[in-house]
Design a protein around this motif. Structure first.
Motif, PDB file in Angstrom:
ATOM      1  N   GLU A  61       1.222  -1.444  -0.521  1.00  0.00           N
ATOM      2  CA  GLU A  61       0.361  -0.485  -0.263  1.00  0.00           C
ATOM      3  C   GLU A  61       0.952   0.961  -0.242  1.00  0.00           C
ATOM      4  O   GLU A  61       1.900   0.800   0.267  1.00  0.00           O
ATOM      5  N   PRO A  62       0.490   1.854  -1.151  1.00  0.00           N
ATOM      6  CA  PRO A  62      -0.823   2.425  -1.326  1.00  0.00           C
ATOM      7  C   PRO A  62      -1.008   1.873  -2.927  1.00  0.00           C
ATOM      8  O   PRO A  62       0.303   1.572  -3.395  1.00  0.00           O
ATOM      9  N   VAL A  63      -1.176   0.909  -3.426  1.00  0.00           N
ATOM     10  CA  VAL A  63      -1.191   0.331  -4.503  1.00  0.00           C
ATOM     11  C   VAL A  63      -2.506   1.434  -5.840  1.00  0.00           C
ATOM     12  O   VAL A  63      -3.626   0.847  -5.448  1.00  0.00           O
ATOM     13  N   PRO A  64      -1.922   1.659  -6.439  1.00  0.00           N
ATOM     14  CA  PRO A  64      -2.251   2.840  -7.407  1.00  0.00           C
ATOM     15  C   PRO A  64      -3.323   2.626  -8.226  1.00  0.00           C
ATOM     16  O   PRO A  64      -3.099   1.102  -8.249  1.00  0.00           O
ATOM     17  N   PHE A  65      -4.075   3.136  -8.364  1.00  0.00           N
ATOM     18  CA  PHE A  65      -5.758   3.042  -8.693  1.00  0.00           C
ATOM     19  C   PHE A  65      -5.007   2.386 -10.448  1.00  0.00           C
ATOM     20  O   PHE A  65      -4.275   3.320 -11.453  1.00  0.00           O
ATOM     21  N   GLN A  66      -5.318   1.095 -11.538  1.00  0.00           N
ATOM     22  CA  GLN A  66      -5.186   0.535 -12.327  1.00  0.00           C
ATOM     23  C   GLN A  66      -3.258   0.169 -12.553  1.00  0.00           C
ATOM     24  O   GLN A  66      -3.264   0.331 -13.466  1.00  0.00           O
ATOM     25  N   SER A  67      -2.993   0.081 -11.367  1.00  0.00           N
ATOM     26  CA  SER A  67      -1.475  -0.912 -11.670  1.00  0.00           C
ATOM     27  C   SER A  67      -1.543  -1.888 -12.076  1.00  0.00           C
ATOM     28  O   SER A  67      -2.394  -2.799 -11.714  1.00  0.00           O
ATOM     29  N   ARG A  68      -0.635  -2.019 -12.289  1.00  0.00           N
ATOM     30  CA  ARG A  68       0.175  -3.317 -13.347  1.00  0.00           C
ATOM     31  C   ARG A  68       0.393  -4.092 -12.455  1.00  0.00           C
ATOM     32  O   ARG A  68       2.038  -4.147 -12.396  1.00  0.00           O
ATOM     33  N   ILE A  69      -0.562  -5.000 -12.424  1.00  0.00           N
ATOM     34  CA  ILE A  69       0.199  -6.369 -11.159  1.00  0.00           C
ATOM     35  C   ILE A  69       0.180  -7.532 -11.690  1.00  0.00           C
ATOM     36  O   ILE A  69      -0.964  -8.174 -12.719  1.00  0.00           O
ATOM     37  N   LEU A  70       1.495  -8.359 -11.868  1.00  0.00           N
ATOM     38  CA  LEU A  70       1.771 -10.095 -12.186  1.00  0.00           C
ATOM     39  C   LEU A  70       1.523 -11.060 -11.087  1.00  0.00           C
ATOM     40  O   LEU A  70       2.276 -10.586 -10.291  1.00  0.00           O
ATOM     41  N   ASP A  71       0.598 -12.304 -11.310  1.00  0.00           N
ATOM     42  CA  ASP A  71       0.729 -12.596  -9.746  1.00  0.00           C
ATOM     43  C   ASP A  71       1.586 -14.157 -10.807  1.00  0.00           C
ATOM     44  O   ASP A  71       0.402 -14.984 -11.437  1.00  0.00           O
ATOM     45  N   ILE A  72       2.495 -14.462  -9.712  1.00  0.00           N
ATOM     46  CA  ILE A  72       3.489 -15.385 -10.274  1.00  0.00           C
ATOM     47  C   ILE A  72       3.090 -16.578  -9.878  1.00  0.00           C
ATOM     48  O   ILE A  72       2.896 -17.109  -8.628  1.00  0.00           O
ATOM     49  N   ARG A  76       6.447 -15.677 -20.335  1.00  0.00           N
ATOM     50  CA  ARG A  76       6.189 -15.160 -21.955  1.00  0.00           C
ATOM     51  C   ARG A  76       5.240 -13.151 -22.110  1.00  0.00           C
ATOM     52  O   ARG A  76       4.506 -13.387 -22.329  1.00  0.00           O
ATOM     53  N   LEU A  77       6.900 -12.483 -21.372  1.00  0.00           N
ATOM     54  CA  LEU A  77       5.872 -11.489 -20.641  1.00  0.00           C
ATOM     55  C   LEU A  77       7.218 -10.511 -21.536  1.00  0.00           C
ATOM     56  O   LEU A  77       8.019 -10.217 -21.408  1.00  0.00           O
ATOM     57  N   PRO A  78       6.699  -8.576 -22.103  1.00  0.00           N
ATOM     58  CA  PRO A  78       7.550  -8.171 -21.697  1.00  0.00           C
ATOM     59  C   PRO A  78       8.454  -7.634 -21.122  1.00  0.00           C
ATOM     60  O   PRO A  78       7.497  -7.695 -19.768  1.00  0.00           O
ATOM     61  N   ASP A  79       9.328  -7.089 -21.655  1.00  0.00           N
ATOM     62  CA  ASP A  79      10.649  -6.131 -20.401  1.00  0.00           C
ATOM     63  C   ASP A  79       9.634  -5.441 -19.449  1.00  0.00           C
ATOM     64  O   ASP A  79       8.731  -4.515 -20.366  1.00  0.00           O
ATOM     65  N   ASN A  80      10.086  -5.014 -18.789  1.00  0.00           N
ATOM     66  CA  ASN A  80       9.727  -3.379 -18.013  1.00  0.00           C
ATOM     67  C   ASN A  80       8.520  -3.508 -17.676  1.00  0.00           C
ATOM     68  O   ASN A  80       7.911  -2.392 -18.066  1.00  0.00           O
ATOM     69  N   SER A  81       7.356  -4.356 -17.738  1.00  0.00           N
ATOM     70  CA  SER A  81       5.647  -4.186 -18.443  1.00  0.00           C
ATOM     71  C   SER A  81       4.625  -4.043 -16.715  1.00  0.00           C
ATOM     72  O   SER A  81       3.599  -3.681 -17.344  1.00  0.00           O
ATOM     73  N   GLY A 120      13.197 -18.224 -12.201  1.00  0.00           N
ATOM     74  CA  GLY A 120      12.216 -17.854 -11.647  1.00  0.00           C
ATOM     75  C   GLY A 120      11.844 -16.221 -10.857  1.00  0.00           C
ATOM     76  O   GLY A 120      11.356 -14.974 -11.674  1.00  0.00           O
ATOM     77  N   LEU A 121      13.169 -16.091 -10.392  1.00  0.00           N
ATOM     78  CA  LEU A 121      13.194 -14.937  -9.320  1.00  0.00           C
ATOM     79  C   LEU A 121      13.447 -13.931 -10.762  1.00  0.00           C
ATOM     80  O   LEU A 121      13.386 -12.831 -10.310  1.00  0.00           O
ATOM     81  N   SER A 122      14.784 -14.270 -11.196  1.00  0.00           N
ATOM     82  CA  SER A 122      15.558 -13.323 -12.389  1.00  0.00           C
ATOM     83  C   SER A 122      13.932 -12.592 -13.708  1.00  0.00           C
ATOM     84  O   SER A 122      14.258 -11.885 -13.891  1.00  0.00           O
ATOM     85  N   GLU A 123      13.427 -13.426 -13.789  1.00  0.00           N
ATOM     86  CA  GLU A 123      12.210 -12.827 -14.262  1.00  0.00           C
ATOM     87  C   GLU A 123      11.181 -12.373 -13.607  1.00  0.00           C
ATOM     88  O   GLU A 123      10.681 -11.143 -14.686  1.00  0.00           O
ATOM     89  N   MET A 124      10.708 -12.982 -12.743  1.00  0.00           N
ATOM     90  CA  MET A 124      10.254 -11.754 -12.047  1.00  0.00           C
ATOM     91  C   MET A 124      10.689 -10.653 -12.134  1.00  0.00           C
ATOM     92  O   MET A 124      10.186  -9.705 -12.083  1.00  0.00           O
ATOM     93  N   HIS A 125      11.846 -10.326 -12.123  1.00  0.00           N
ATOM     94  CA  HIS A 125      12.654  -9.348 -12.100  1.00  0.00           C
ATOM     95  C   HIS A 125      12.626  -8.641 -13.232  1.00  0.00           C
ATOM     96  O   HIS A 125      12.382  -6.896 -13.351  1.00  0.00           O
ATOM     97  N   ARG A 126      12.537  -9.125 -14.524  1.00  0.00           N
ATOM     98  CA  ARG A 126      12.761  -9.050 -15.284  1.00  0.00           C
ATOM     99  C   ARG A 126      11.367  -7.992 -16.076  1.00  0.00           C
ATOM    100  O   ARG A 126      11.502  -7.188 -16.620  1.00  0.00           O
ATOM    101  N   VAL A 127      10.390  -8.130 -16.205  1.00  0.00           N
ATOM    102  CA  VAL A 127       9.377  -8.162 -15.835  1.00  0.00           C
ATOM    103  C   VAL A 127       8.387  -6.908 -15.344  1.00  0.00           C
ATOM    104  O   VAL A 127       7.715  -5.879 -15.789  1.00  0.00           O
ATOM    105  N   LEU A 128       9.355  -6.878 -14.191  1.00  0.00           N
ATOM    106  CA  LEU A 128       9.202  -5.605 -13.260  1.00  0.00           C
ATOM    107  C   LEU A 128       9.612  -4.662 -13.779  1.00  0.00           C
ATOM    108  O   LEU A 128      10.760  -3.952 -14.359  1.00  0.00           O
ATOM    109  N   ARG A 129       9.229  -2.751 -13.398  1.00  0.00           N
ATOM    110  CA  ARG A 129       8.830  -2.124 -14.604  1.00  0.00           C
ATOM    111  C   ARG A 129      11.180  -0.872 -13.631  1.00  0.00           C
ATOM    112  O   ARG A 129      10.291  -1.642 -11.853  1.00  0.00           O
ATOM    113  N   SER A 130      11.213  -0.228 -13.592  1.00  0.00           N
ATOM    114  CA  SER A 130      12.310   0.763 -12.599  1.00  0.00           C
ATOM    115  C   SER A 130      11.298   1.419 -12.060  1.00  0.00           C
ATOM    116  O   SER A 130       9.967   2.129 -12.224  1.00  0.00           O
ATOM    117  N   GLY A 131      11.208   1.403 -10.907  1.00  0.00           N
ATOM    118  CA  GLY A 131      10.592   1.473  -9.591  1.00  0.00           C
ATOM    119  C   GLY A 131       9.300   0.808  -8.991  1.00  0.00           C
ATOM    120  O   GLY A 131       8.842   1.138  -8.202  1.00  0.00           O
TER     121      GLY A 131
END
Length: 287
Positions: free
Chosen positions: A51-62, A114-119, A138-149
């Motif tokens: 929290e706070p989770v901004p409205f319309q945040s893009r969330i990935l649940d692995i 199968r998801l883009p970087d920083n998304s 799996g951890l590396s993939e989780m990091h790859r698809v997360l945007r900076s910040g």
């Protein structure tokens, strides 16, 4: 002397057995009714820590499973992508997410997203990473698809064999088969059960600002025979139990009933289990 079946090549309680299909719709149904009760409080706490989770945040649940995190995240207004390797779980979760136009579930291996970087703004794995064969990937993939910040959160069990009914079954099996050692823990489970090792692993995957906290999840249900009746289907998906003959299963059932008495107050069972929640960020290489 009776012994556990050989489960040395698979992690935690989810062991391989030809007659058990963890990919099926039936397993997804059973798990949602029984095991998800121990997962949901962890997911709620993980969302709270973000929290706070901004409205319309893009969330990935692995490793989304039955949607303990994806569904409340969708209710919050987030745009949710839920992935799981089990088609049965994905079909169940697709139904649960159907009312939300910005939420979807997909069959996908968390070790090879199968998801883009920083998304994604936020990435989660509630007890999923520790079940991966190549959990570091799996951890590396989780990091790859997360945007900076962005922020990531993983949850892992602090003690074998997990929580709720799985803990009770492990105790019952030890009671009936005291001379038979339990299956060895996987490397992922051992590493991610230790706060310092969790932090080191996330740092190695590229995460920054890592914080590890302990949380106690509580599985609740009715006690006595009602507990055994409710858990009977789930027990058949626990391979050491499924491999027993009818006589030995009855012995284990009796042990389960005796064990849950220690967790029962006023006919309600409450089983507490410690969990580690690791929260981390991703910093731009230019920062």
């Amino acid at each position: 002397m009776a012994t556990y079946p050989d489960t040395s090549n698979t992690p935690n309680w989810q062991v391989s057995a030809p007659a058990i299909d963890y990919m099926s719709d039936e397993f997804a149904r059973v798990y949602e009714l029984t095991g998800a009760r121990v997962t949901a409080p962890i997911a709620v706490e993980a969302l709270r820590l973000m929290e706070p989770v901004p409205f319309q945040s893009r969330i990935l649940d692995i490793g989304a499973g039955a949607g303990a995190l994806s569904v409340p995240a969708a209710f919050s207004g987030a745009s949710v992508v839920a992935v799981d390797i089990a088609p049965g779980m994905v079909r169940l979760l697709s139904d649960r997410l159907a009312p939300f136009p910005f939420a979807s579930a997909h069959v996908m291996n968390g070790e090879d997203l199968r998801l883009p970087d920083n998304s994604f703004d936020l990435t989660f794995s509630i007890l999923g990473i520790s079940l991966f064969r190549d959990w570091e990937k799996g951890l590396s993939e989780m990091h790859r698809v997360l945007r900076s910040g962005g922020k990531a959160c993983i949850a892992s069990w602090k003690t074998l064999p997990g929580g709720g009914p799985f803990m009770v079954m492990a105790k019952a099996l030890r009671t009936i088969f005291p001379d038979s050692p339990p299956p060895p823990a996987s490397d992922a489970f051992v590493t991610l059960a230790d706060p310092a090792r969790v932090a080191t692993a996330m740092q190695s995957a590229g995460f920054t600002d890592i914080k590890v906290v302990e949380f106690e999840t509580i599985w609740k249900g009715y006690g006595g025979q009602a507990y055994l009746d409710a858990m009977r289907e789930l027990h058949t998906y626990m391979a050491p139990y499924a491999a027993l003959n009818d006589a030995d299963r009855q012995k284990v059932d009796d042990a389960v009933l005796a064990i849950i008495e220690d967790y029962t107050v006023d006919s309600i069972v409450e089983i507490a289990s410690p969990v580690l929640l690791a929260i981390a960020g991703k910093t731009s290489p230019q920062a």
